[in-house]
Design a protein around this motif. Structure first.
Motif, PDB file in Angstrom:
ATOM      1  N   THR A 118      -3.608   1.398  -0.585  1.00  0.00           N
ATOM      2  CA  THR A 118      -2.836   1.140   0.001  1.00  0.00           C
ATOM      3  C   THR A 118      -1.556   1.152  -0.085  1.00  0.00           C
ATOM      4  OG1 THR A 118      -3.255  -0.867  -0.273  1.00  0.00           O
ATOM      5  CG2 THR A 118      -3.993   0.178   1.519  1.00  0.00           C
ATOM      6  N   SER A 119      -1.338   1.347  -2.036  1.00  0.00           N
ATOM      7  CA  SER A 119       0.229   0.414  -2.513  1.00  0.00           C
ATOM      8  C   SER A 119       0.111  -0.577  -2.469  1.00  0.00           C
ATOM      9  CB  SER A 119       1.627   1.526  -2.102  1.00  0.00           C
ATOM     10  OG  SER A 119       1.048   3.232  -2.876  1.00  0.00           O
ATOM     11  N   ARG A 120      -0.458  -1.963  -2.094  1.00  0.00           N
ATOM     12  CA  ARG A 120      -0.372  -2.829  -1.451  1.00  0.00           C
ATOM     13  C   ARG A 120      -1.368  -3.725  -2.546  1.00  0.00           C
ATOM     14  NH1 ARG A 120       3.824  -4.208   1.490  1.00  0.00           N
ATOM     15  NH2 ARG A 120       4.856  -2.499   2.571  1.00  0.00           N
ATOM     16  N   ALA A 164     -12.377  -0.790   6.478  1.00  0.00           N
ATOM     17  CA  ALA A 164     -13.469  -0.289   7.774  1.00  0.00           C
ATOM     18  C   ALA A 164     -12.091   0.856   7.751  1.00  0.00           C
ATOM     19  CB  ALA A 164     -13.188  -1.154   8.166  1.00  0.00           C
ATOM     20  N   THR A 165     -10.979   0.859   7.007  1.00  0.00           N
ATOM     21  CA  THR A 165     -10.077   1.872   7.854  1.00  0.00           C
ATOM     22  C   THR A 165     -10.811   3.518   6.501  1.00  0.00           C
ATOM     23  OG1 THR A 165      -8.460   0.451   8.304  1.00  0.00           O
ATOM     24  CG2 THR A 165      -7.859   2.697   7.708  1.00  0.00           C
ATOM     25  N   LEU A 166     -10.715   2.962   5.500  1.00  0.00           N
ATOM     26  CA  LEU A 166     -11.107   4.229   4.243  1.00  0.00           C
ATOM     27  C   LEU A 166     -12.211   4.293   4.786  1.00  0.00           C
ATOM     28  CD1 LEU A 166      -9.464   2.303   1.643  1.00  0.00           C
ATOM     29  CD2 LEU A 166      -8.565   3.559   2.426  1.00  0.00           C
ATOM     30  N   HIS A 222      -1.690   1.898   7.079  1.00  0.00           N
ATOM     31  CA  HIS A 222      -0.915   1.495   6.900  1.00  0.00           C
ATOM     32  C   HIS A 222      -0.466   0.100   7.246  1.00  0.00           C
ATOM     33  CE1 HIS A 222       0.227   5.713   7.284  1.00  0.00           C
ATOM     34  NE2 HIS A 222      -0.653   5.707   8.571  1.00  0.00           N
ATOM     35  N   LEU A 223      -0.676  -0.596   6.133  1.00  0.00           N
ATOM     36  CA  LEU A 223      -0.427  -2.418   5.712  1.00  0.00           C
ATOM     37  C   LEU A 223       1.402  -2.193   5.729  1.00  0.00           C
ATOM     38  CD1 LEU A 223      -2.620  -3.685   3.412  1.00  0.00           C
ATOM     39  CD2 LEU A 223      -2.547  -4.172   6.168  1.00  0.00           C
TER      40      LEU A 223
END
Ligand SMILES: [Zn+2]
Length: 272
Positions: free
Chosen positions: A206-208, A221-223, A230-231
């Motif tokens: 997520t780079s976050r 869950a998305t992964l 997209h956060l």
């Protein structure tokens, strides 16, 4: 400050853009002109991160980068092959037909040998993004009188953890940050290590830095579905939340300086 997940993400993106290709290497700013000349025209074999260190193998040599507090390494796809504008002070630029990578403001940018890389990595503690076992870190922590908050930031104990992850994982484990390493329980350490192994990959994806349980579950869950994450919301339990109510107990989040960086914690949720 970029933490380990940022460097692993950069390594992944550099590989995706350049691996197996001859690259042009330059120093638009000029400060790395000699080093760039040694690398220019070589094939970028592989980029790899260990903790906060980035090693980019080009030809027979290694480009060693440490971003420090303010460095950035951006990798962009470019549709044109003509003159590419330089924005800001670019210490090192790597480019191919289709990509440009610009390094700005690093603490270190140097050409080293494979032996130098081995020596640098040997000084680092285990990296949760690479190493399955954190036992070497545990050995060092369990013998130390220093606070666990200071030890987690010590790169010779644990590689890649910076201030945000240290604050957040200690909160998630309910550990008083001032606990001396030698007073930390083995199960507590295993919990912290497992949590870092779980959270850091989400940081790469997520780079976050994702630490709130609902966000962690949403990203996982998305992964698992193989979708892009997209956060947009930045959120933390305690990091940079001085005086604001703790998300669990409602008491004000505290801040103080530990190991040169501001530590944030909840004195109610995190007890000895
Ligand atoms: Zn609390």
């Amino acid at each position: 400050m970029p933490e380990g997940h940022t460097l692993h993400r950069i390594a992944r993106d550099l590989d995706a853009a350049f691996a197996g290709q001859a690259v042009r290497v330059s120093s638009p700013q000029g400060r790395f002109a000699d080093g760039a000349a040694l690398l220019d025209g070589g094939v970028l074999e592989e980029a790899r991160a260990y903790g906060k260190h980035l090693f980019v193998e080009i030809g027979e040599r290694i480009l060693h980068v440490h971003l420090g507090l303010i460095g950035t390494f951006t990798i962009d796809e470019v549709a044109y092959t003509g003159e590419r504008p330089v924005i800001g002070r670019v210490r090192c630029r790597i480019e191919s037909e289709a990509h440009v990578a610009d390094l700005r403001g690093p603490m270190r940018c140097e050409v080293i040998t494979p032996e130098d890389e081995t020596a640098t990595v040997a000084k680092l503690g285990p990296d949760p993004l690479r190493d399955v076992s954190g036992d070497v870190a545990w050995t060092r922590i369990s013998r130390s009188k220093k606070s666990v908050a200071a030890l987690l930031m010590d790169q010779s104990v644990l590689a890649g953890v910076g201030n945000v992850y240290r604050c957040e994982v200690l909160f998630r484990a309910g550990i008083d940050p001032m606990t001396p390493g030698q007073r930390l329980g083995r199960e507590q350490w295993e919990q912290v290590w497992a949590d870092l192994r779980r959270l850091l990959p989400l940081g790469i994806a997520t780079s976050r830095i994702v630490t709130l349980p609902e966000q962690v579950e949403e990203v996982e869950a998305t992964l698992a579905k193989g979708d892009e994450v997209h956060l947009t919301e930045r959120a933390s339990f305690v990091y940079k939340r001085t005086g604001e109510p703790c998300l669990v107990c409602g008491n004000p989040v505290q801040a103080s300086d530990v190991a040169g960086r501001t530590l944030y914690w909840c004195p109610v949720c995190q007890r000895a």
